[in-house]
Enzyme design. Structure first.
Site, PDB file in Angstrom:
ATOM      1  N   LYS A  20      36.494  38.046  41.155  1.00  0.00           N
ATOM      2  CA  LYS A  20      37.528  37.775  40.141  1.00  0.00           C
ATOM      3  C   LYS A  20      37.232  36.479  39.375  1.00  0.00           C
ATOM      4  O   LYS A  20      37.323  36.432  38.152  1.00  0.00           O
ATOM      5  CB  LYS A  20      38.914  37.677  40.805  1.00  0.00           C
ATOM      6  CG  LYS A  20      39.346  38.959  41.495  1.00  0.00           C
ATOM      7  CD  LYS A  20      40.636  38.776  42.253  1.00  0.00           C
ATOM      8  CE  LYS A  20      40.536  37.885  43.464  1.00  0.00           C
ATOM      9  NZ  LYS A  20      39.725  38.433  44.569  1.00  0.00           N
ATOM     10  N   GLY A  44      39.496  31.914  47.221  1.00  0.00           N
ATOM     11  CA  GLY A  44      38.271  31.159  46.968  1.00  0.00           C
ATOM     12  C   GLY A  44      37.525  31.886  45.869  1.00  0.00           C
ATOM     13  O   GLY A  44      37.015  32.980  46.089  1.00  0.00           O
ATOM     14  N   GLN A 228      43.297  37.397  45.943  1.00  0.00           N
ATOM     15  CA  GLN A 228      43.218  38.432  46.987  1.00  0.00           C
ATOM     16  C   GLN A 228      42.924  39.795  46.336  1.00  0.00           C
ATOM     17  O   GLN A 228      42.316  39.831  45.290  1.00  0.00           O
ATOM     18  CB  GLN A 228      44.514  38.472  47.824  1.00  0.00           C
ATOM     19  CG  GLN A 228      44.708  37.257  48.737  1.00  0.00           C
ATOM     20  CD  GLN A 228      45.272  36.040  48.030  1.00  0.00           C
ATOM     21  OE1 GLN A 228      46.309  36.109  47.400  1.00  0.00           O
ATOM     22  NE2 GLN A 228      44.597  34.912  48.140  1.00  0.00           N
TER      23      GLN A 228
HETATM   24  P1  GDP Z   1      36.681  36.224  44.154  1.00  0.00           P
HETATM   25  O1  GDP Z   1      37.472  35.662  45.295  1.00  0.00           O
HETATM   26  O2  GDP Z   1      37.122  37.596  43.788  1.00  0.00           O
HETATM   27  O3  GDP Z   1      36.629  35.306  42.966  1.00  0.00           O
HETATM   28  O4  GDP Z   1      35.188  36.379  44.690  1.00  0.00           O
HETATM   29  P2  GDP Z   1      34.358  35.308  45.560  1.00  0.00           P
HETATM   30  O5  GDP Z   1      33.943  34.209  44.669  1.00  0.00           O
HETATM   31  O6  GDP Z   1      35.089  34.951  46.799  1.00  0.00           O
HETATM   32  O7  GDP Z   1      33.141  36.199  46.018  1.00  0.00           O
HETATM   33  C1  GDP Z   1      32.290  36.823  45.121  1.00  0.00           C
HETATM   34  C2  GDP Z   1      30.861  36.325  45.391  1.00  0.00           C
HETATM   35  O8  GDP Z   1      29.944  37.174  44.744  1.00  0.00           O
HETATM   36  C3  GDP Z   1      30.593  34.940  44.843  1.00  0.00           C
HETATM   37  O9  GDP Z   1      29.673  34.303  45.678  1.00  0.00           O
HETATM   38  C4  GDP Z   1      29.980  35.228  43.470  1.00  0.00           C
HETATM   39  O10 GDP Z   1      29.120  34.175  43.034  1.00  0.00           O
HETATM   40  C5  GDP Z   1      29.190  36.464  43.768  1.00  0.00           C
HETATM   41  N1  GDP Z   1      29.043  37.407  42.646  1.00  0.00           N
HETATM   42  C6  GDP Z   1      29.940  37.767  41.693  1.00  0.00           C
HETATM   43  N2  GDP Z   1      29.457  38.744  40.897  1.00  0.00           N
HETATM   44  C7  GDP Z   1      28.211  39.016  41.354  1.00  0.00           C
HETATM   45  C8  GDP Z   1      27.211  39.971  40.987  1.00  0.00           C
HETATM   46  O11 GDP Z   1      27.363  40.770  40.076  1.00  0.00           O
HETATM   47  N3  GDP Z   1      26.062  39.963  41.716  1.00  0.00           N
HETATM   48  C9  GDP Z   1      25.843  39.112  42.750  1.00  0.00           C
HETATM   49  N4  GDP Z   1      24.698  39.189  43.411  1.00  0.00           N
HETATM   50  N5  GDP Z   1      26.768  38.208  43.128  1.00  0.00           N
HETATM   51  C10 GDP Z   1      27.945  38.179  42.461  1.00  0.00           C
HETATM   52  P1  IMO Z   2      40.325  35.772  47.106  1.00  0.00           P
HETATM   53  O1  IMO Z   2      41.314  35.385  46.029  1.00  0.00           O
HETATM   54  C1  IMO Z   2      39.628  37.737  50.929  1.00  0.00           C
HETATM   55  C2  IMO Z   2      42.901  37.604  53.841  1.00  0.00           C
HETATM   56  C3  IMO Z   2      42.673  36.801  55.104  1.00  0.00           C
HETATM   57  C4  IMO Z   2      43.505  37.622  56.079  1.00  0.00           C
HETATM   58  C5  IMO Z   2      44.706  38.038  55.235  1.00  0.00           C
HETATM   59  C6  IMO Z   2      45.931  37.148  55.397  1.00  0.00           C
HETATM   60  O2  IMO Z   2      39.211  34.816  47.261  1.00  0.00           O
HETATM   61  O3  IMO Z   2      39.897  37.186  46.928  1.00  0.00           O
HETATM   62  P2  IMO Z   2      46.524  34.718  54.519  1.00  0.00           P
HETATM   63  O4  IMO Z   2      45.882  33.388  54.789  1.00  0.00           O
HETATM   64  O5  IMO Z   2      46.570  35.087  53.080  1.00  0.00           O
HETATM   65  O6  IMO Z   2      47.869  34.851  55.192  1.00  0.00           O
HETATM   66  O7  IMO Z   2      45.566  35.784  55.263  1.00  0.00           O
HETATM   67  O8  IMO Z   2      44.267  37.970  53.884  1.00  0.00           O
HETATM   68  N1  IMO Z   2      42.691  36.846  52.583  1.00  0.00           N
HETATM   69  C7  IMO Z   2      41.624  37.010  51.786  1.00  0.00           C
HETATM   70  N2  IMO Z   2      40.519  37.777  51.938  1.00  0.00           N
HETATM   71  N3  IMO Z   2      39.794  37.001  49.806  1.00  0.00           N
HETATM   72  C8  IMO Z   2      40.906  36.258  49.626  1.00  0.00           C
HETATM   73  O9  IMO Z   2      41.189  35.637  48.462  1.00  0.00           O
HETATM   74  C9  IMO Z   2      41.862  36.203  50.662  1.00  0.00           C
HETATM   75  N4  IMO Z   2      43.046  35.555  50.820  1.00  0.00           N
HETATM   76  C10 IMO Z   2      43.545  35.973  51.994  1.00  0.00           C
HETATM   77  O10 IMO Z   2      41.314  36.791  55.454  1.00  0.00           O
HETATM   78  O11 IMO Z   2      42.820  38.793  56.433  1.00  0.00           O
HETATM   79 MG    MG Z   3      37.170  34.876  47.202  1.00  0.00          MG
END
Ligand code: GDP
Ligand code: IMO
Ligand code: MG
Length: 434
Positions: A20, A44, A228
């Protein structure tokens, strides 16, 4: 083709971490403001710009684009210490925040007793934890609904804060001491800290709903950033293994005060496979070499807690459900490049029970446990797609893979992400129309 939108919701269709943050940052080139509407620093969101990585937890993923207003809506639970640390880190990295960050007066505050309770409760669940991030998210939302919670605006009024905090801390300390047999928290310490938070954030705390409507009335483009994912939604997710907010599109209105009819487009983000952090059902989870390869190539470790993410094939049954509950306009498929190494790729197209009978969408933990995923197989493309920016440059088998997802879900794949960097995307349709 869908017309251009003024206000766009970007949200996760799976269990979070769909990418996202990256996509919000990408689309913010066309947006004037980005607003978070739910969740807290359990999120995160990773942004990679020219190889440089930034992980955001509470600050909206528009902050790295100068001039973009960033807002935190009333639906977000805020831990002020974490927010202040995040702001300080961004400032150190040369990202100016100042008045660009607006925080809702009505957003609930995550207090130290929420964090303690979150951790004590997980311990009390013994062998069946939710696997929360331990950030106090659940207890803070509970206090909101119980009408005893503190809101960001309360931090600005020391007398009111003192009165409210006395009552609520007495209540929680009773449970901490007598139920969990843990050390209660000291009123003065918590109170002094809360007053300081108020002083430090006073200039940013405001009526976010009013500011959003001013932007909207002026024809400015607003991006609503989900945290999430849909299967972690408190109502629609894999309850009780969920987070404590509504992560789905309806809450984009409730969590900001924009009206549902102000919102024009919903971008549903899905990885080309699936991951999950924490406990709970995951029908397509892999425990074999394919699962390991997904984790390795996708670098699947939590951006908030560093925990390894569970990995599996893309689940089109769950994606269809997510499309329905969010009213998804178009899909964004991320991490396509992670599949470059696979000979064969599977997609789950149905759920059956132990007797091979088709199952309705599971509504309980036991129903989820009974699911046997039905797969179709598609051939892998076995060539590098990382960084490809034009649809016609994708190998034919990768295009077929995308078409299969579109056919099974009835939603167009408007964006395909081919790498973690801001520029690694195929944009077939930009929701903002640019
Ligand atoms: P979010 O919580 O939905 O913002 O996603 P996160 O940042 O927690 O996790 C997504 C991970 O995938 C991060 O490490 C990004 O840098 C990585 N990522 C996002 N898009 C791509 C993609 O198209 N290819 C690869 N290889 N990595 C990606
Ligand atoms: P982003 O925005 C993935 C998961 C936790 C746990 C459950 C409940 O980065 O996609 P909480 O602390 O919210 O009460 O935990 O939700 N969880 C996530 N898993 N990405 C997240 O956020 C999450 N935020 C919470 O691991 O299973
Ligand atoms: Mg994340």
């Amino acid at each position: 083709m869908t017309a251009s939108a003024q206000n766009v919701i970007v949200l996760g269709t799976q269990w979070g971490d769909e990418g996202k943050g990256k996509i919000v940052d990408l689309l913010t080139e066309q947006a004037d403001a980005v607003v978070r509407f739910q969740g807290g620093h359990n999120a995160g969101h990773t942004l990679i710009i020219n190889g440089e990585k930034t992980v955001l937890h509470l600050v909206p993923s528009g902050i790295l684009r100068q001039g973009v207003q960033c807002l935190i809506g009333n639906g977000v639970v805020i831990e002020p210490e974490s927010l202040l640390n995040e702001i300080a880190k961004l400032n150190q990295a040369g990202v100016s925040i100042g008045q660009r960050l607006r925080i809702s007066r009505a957003a609930p505050v995550i207090m130290p007793y929420h964090i303690l309770l979150d951790q004590l409760r997980e311990k009390a669940r013994g062998g069946d934890p939710i696997g929360t991030t331990g950030r106090g998210i659940g207890p803070a939302y509970e206090d909101k609904v119980a009408r005893r919670g503190l809101r960001m605006g309360d931090l600005l009024d020391p007398l009111r804060l003192q009165k409210l905090l006395k009552t609520v801390l007495e209540y929680h300390n009773f449970v901490i001491e007598h139920y969990h047999k843990a050390q209660p928290l000291d009123f003065d310490t918590v109170y002094q800290q809360a007053i300081q938070w108020g002083q430090q954030l006073a200039d940013n705390i405001t009526d976010v709903t009013e500011e959003l409507h001013q932007l909207n009335d002026a024809g400015k483009a607003i991006l609503l950033e989900g945290a999430q994912g849909s299967l972690l939604d408190i109502d629609h997710g894999t309850y009780p293994y969920v987070t404590s907010s509504n992560t789905t599109a309806g809450n984009a209105a409730t969590g900001t005060g924009l009206g549902p009819t102000d919102l024009d487009y919903v971008l549903g983000i899905t990885k080309a496979y699936t991951t999950r952090v924490g406990s709970g059902p995951f029908p397509t989870e892999l425990f074999d070499d394919n699962g390991k390869l997904l984790a390795e190539r996708g670098v699947e470790f939590g951006a908030t807690t560093g925990r390894p993410r569970r990995c599996g094939w893309l689940d089109l049954v769950a994606l269809r459900r997510a499309n329905q509950i969010n009213g998804v306009t178009g899909l964004c498929i991320t991490k396509l490049d992670v599949l470059d190494a696979f000979d064969e790729i599977k997609l789950c197209t149905g759920y059956v029970d132990n007797n091979g009978q088709p199952m309705p969408f599971p509504m309980s933990t036991s129903a989820w446990k009974a699911v046997k995923p039905q797969y179709i197989s598609v051939p892998g493309w076995k060539t590098e797609t990382r960084g490809i920016t034009r649809w016609q440059d994708l190998p034919e088998k990768a295009r077929d893979f995308i078409h299969t997802i579109e056919q099974h879900t009835g939603r167009p794949a408007h964006i395909i992400s081919t790498g973690p960097d801001r520029n690694e995307n195929i944009i077939r349709h930009n929701p903002f129309g640019a």
